[in-house]
Scaffold this active site. Structure first.
Site, PDB file in Angstrom:
ATOM      1  N   GLU A 110     -17.707 -32.495   2.722  1.00  0.00           N
ATOM      2  CA  GLU A 110     -16.850 -31.744   2.551  1.00  0.00           C
ATOM      3  C   GLU A 110     -15.766 -31.937   3.791  1.00  0.00           C
ATOM      4  O   GLU A 110     -14.340 -31.953   3.873  1.00  0.00           O
ATOM      5  CB  GLU A 110     -17.299 -30.189   2.569  1.00  0.00           C
ATOM      6  N   ASP A 126      -9.938 -24.037  -2.382  1.00  0.00           N
ATOM      7  CA  ASP A 126      -9.384 -25.138  -1.629  1.00  0.00           C
ATOM      8  C   ASP A 126      -7.887 -25.141  -2.603  1.00  0.00           C
ATOM      9  O   ASP A 126      -7.790 -24.229  -3.375  1.00  0.00           O
ATOM     10  CB  ASP A 126     -10.010 -26.218  -1.822  1.00  0.00           C
ATOM     11  N   CYS A 179      -2.409 -28.525 -20.590  1.00  0.00           N
ATOM     12  CA  CYS A 179      -2.780 -27.007 -20.897  1.00  0.00           C
ATOM     13  C   CYS A 179      -3.879 -27.222 -22.447  1.00  0.00           C
ATOM     14  O   CYS A 179      -4.621 -26.454 -22.503  1.00  0.00           O
ATOM     15  CB  CYS A 179      -1.989 -26.155 -21.137  1.00  0.00           C
ATOM     16  N   GLY A 235      -8.944 -40.854   9.951  1.00  0.00           N
ATOM     17  CA  GLY A 235      -8.041 -40.053  10.751  1.00  0.00           C
ATOM     18  C   GLY A 235      -8.663 -38.746  10.642  1.00  0.00           C
ATOM     19  O   GLY A 235      -9.770 -38.216  10.582  1.00  0.00           O
ATOM     20  N   TRP A 282     -22.213 -36.820  -3.739  1.00  0.00           N
ATOM     21  CA  TRP A 282     -22.760 -35.432  -3.101  1.00  0.00           C
ATOM     22  C   TRP A 282     -23.128 -34.484  -4.370  1.00  0.00           C
ATOM     23  O   TRP A 282     -23.448 -33.378  -3.828  1.00  0.00           O
ATOM     24  CB  TRP A 282     -21.665 -34.991  -2.178  1.00  0.00           C
ATOM     25  N   TYR A 284     -14.091 -21.908   3.648  1.00  0.00           N
ATOM     26  CA  TYR A 284     -13.944 -22.681   2.492  1.00  0.00           C
ATOM     27  C   TYR A 284     -15.529 -23.571   2.673  1.00  0.00           C
ATOM     28  O   TYR A 284     -16.442 -23.726   1.864  1.00  0.00           O
ATOM     29  CB  TYR A 284     -12.919 -23.641   2.334  1.00  0.00           C
ATOM     30  N   CYS A 334      -5.996 -17.889 -19.894  1.00  0.00           N
ATOM     31  CA  CYS A 334      -4.963 -18.274 -18.906  1.00  0.00           C
ATOM     32  C   CYS A 334      -3.689 -17.626 -19.305  1.00  0.00           C
ATOM     33  O   CYS A 334      -3.007 -17.648 -20.336  1.00  0.00           O
ATOM     34  CB  CYS A 334      -4.502 -19.741 -18.944  1.00  0.00           C
TER      35      CYS A 334
END
Length: 347
Positions: A43, A146, A208, A89, A30, A128, A217
């Site tokens: 999505e 998300d 990190c 599902g 995608w 979203y 951050c």
């Protein structure tokens, strides 16, 4: 020099993140297309299913081969749509996709809409998903939030506001909007935020030291973020069905509940004084329920007699079983029972 949050230097943050993504982006089908329909399919599949499952088991590829555009999906029989989706599902997603395709054909002349509000108005498309289509297909500055993006933003801003609260959601969307507006490419920026959450800013073990935007951050204890509200408790459920097979086929029952309407299953076991012998047992989880599925022999009153039709039930010929849409737990149980060579057809 003290760290600054990305909200203070959004352009610099977007540039740094984009440069990292240019060399670390994973190759997904995608991401090789700007077709809004193909992106929407991905999505919808990824809403409740992980990428390795969608790709590794071929769900995305099979769907796109069978329904390559809104026209083919809009014209398809619902049973075929559900059968193609089988195994993923949450079958409402498949129905929403077909409703979306029919809406595009009827209201937009078969051309996928390009305005955010029109995409958002399509069946099953939330904030979203609309933002994902706008940014990934059209490269327009629409925010997305998300689970991965929420985690990244909560840590970057060192914010302990529960991300699933009204206040937390408002903050996340506001920050995502600010950052995507500052990015030279919305497609690359939103993809990069998600990729960062998937590969570096992970749930329990963020690396990190490898983070390309660590200078922005503010998190002091990244692994403690994001904060979420109390999780729903898992409820144990017992489900009892029966297996009856004849030379003509297998008795199956069509689902009538909202979640699985149109799918087929083994018939529910009616109330009996003594439970018939167990032929198969398995467990599966759906949303907050952990289900134990017991498959029994047919109740005594049904043995050796004409099949008594259960509600919405009929005998399905053996040759038609493979093409019938069926929830995965029942498909696995049915296949296991049919494969048992010791099981003899009922007289």
């Amino acid at each position: 020099m003290p760290k600054q949050s990305p909200l203070q230097r959004p352009e610099a943050f977007a540039t740094t993140l984009g440069a990292w993504f240019a060399t670390h982006a994973k190759d997904y089908p995608w991401r090789r297309t700007t077709d809004p329909y193909a992106i929407l399919v991905s999505e919808m599949m990824l809403q409740q299913t992980q990428i390795p499952t969608v790709l590794g088991r071929g769900y995305y590829t099979r769907w796109m081969e069978r329904f390559p555009n809104v026209q083919t999906l809009a014209q398809a029989e619902e049973a075929e749509v559900l059968r193609t989706w089988e195994g993923l599902g949450y079958y409402r997603r498949a129905r929403f996709l077909q409703q979306m395709a029919r809406t595009v054909m009827e209201r937009h002349g078969g051309a996928f809409p390009e305005k955010l509000e029109d995409i958002h108005a399509l069946p099953g498309v939330g904030r979203y998903t609309a933002g994902a289509v706008m940014s990934f297909a059209y490269d327009r500055a629409a925010p997305i939030v998300d689970g991965n993006v929420a985690r990244v933003l909560a840590r970057l801003c060192d914010d302990a506001t529960p991300v699933d609260s009204t206040e937390g959601q408002a903050k996340l969307w506001e920050r995502a909007e600010l950052l995507v507006q500052a990015a030279p490419s919305a497609r690359a920026h939103n993809s990069a935020l998600m990729e960062l959450g998937q590969t570096v800013c992970r749930v329990s073990s963020p690396t990190c030291g490898q983070c390309p935007v660590q200078e922005y951050c503010l998190a002091k204890e990244p692994a403690s973020l994001p904060v979420k509200g109390a999780r729903a408790t898992v409820t144990e459920v017992t489900e009892r069905v029966f297996f009856q097979r004849t030379e003509e086929g297998v008795l199956l029952q069509q689902e009538t509940g909202a979640r699985r309407t149109g799918l087929w299953k083994l018939p529910a076991l009616p109330e009996v004084e003594q439970l018939p012998a167990v032929l198969h047992k398995s467990r599966y989880t759906i949303t907050r329920y952990r289900v134990t599925l017991w498959v029994h022999e047919a109740p005594p009153a049904r043995k050796g007699k004409p099949l008594q039709q259960e509600k919405a039930a009929r005998v399905i010929p053996h040759d038609d079983l493979a093409n019938l849409p069926m929830p995965s737990p029942y498909r696995r149980a049915l296949n296991a029972l049919l494969a048992e060579t010791a099981f003899r057809l009922e007289a």
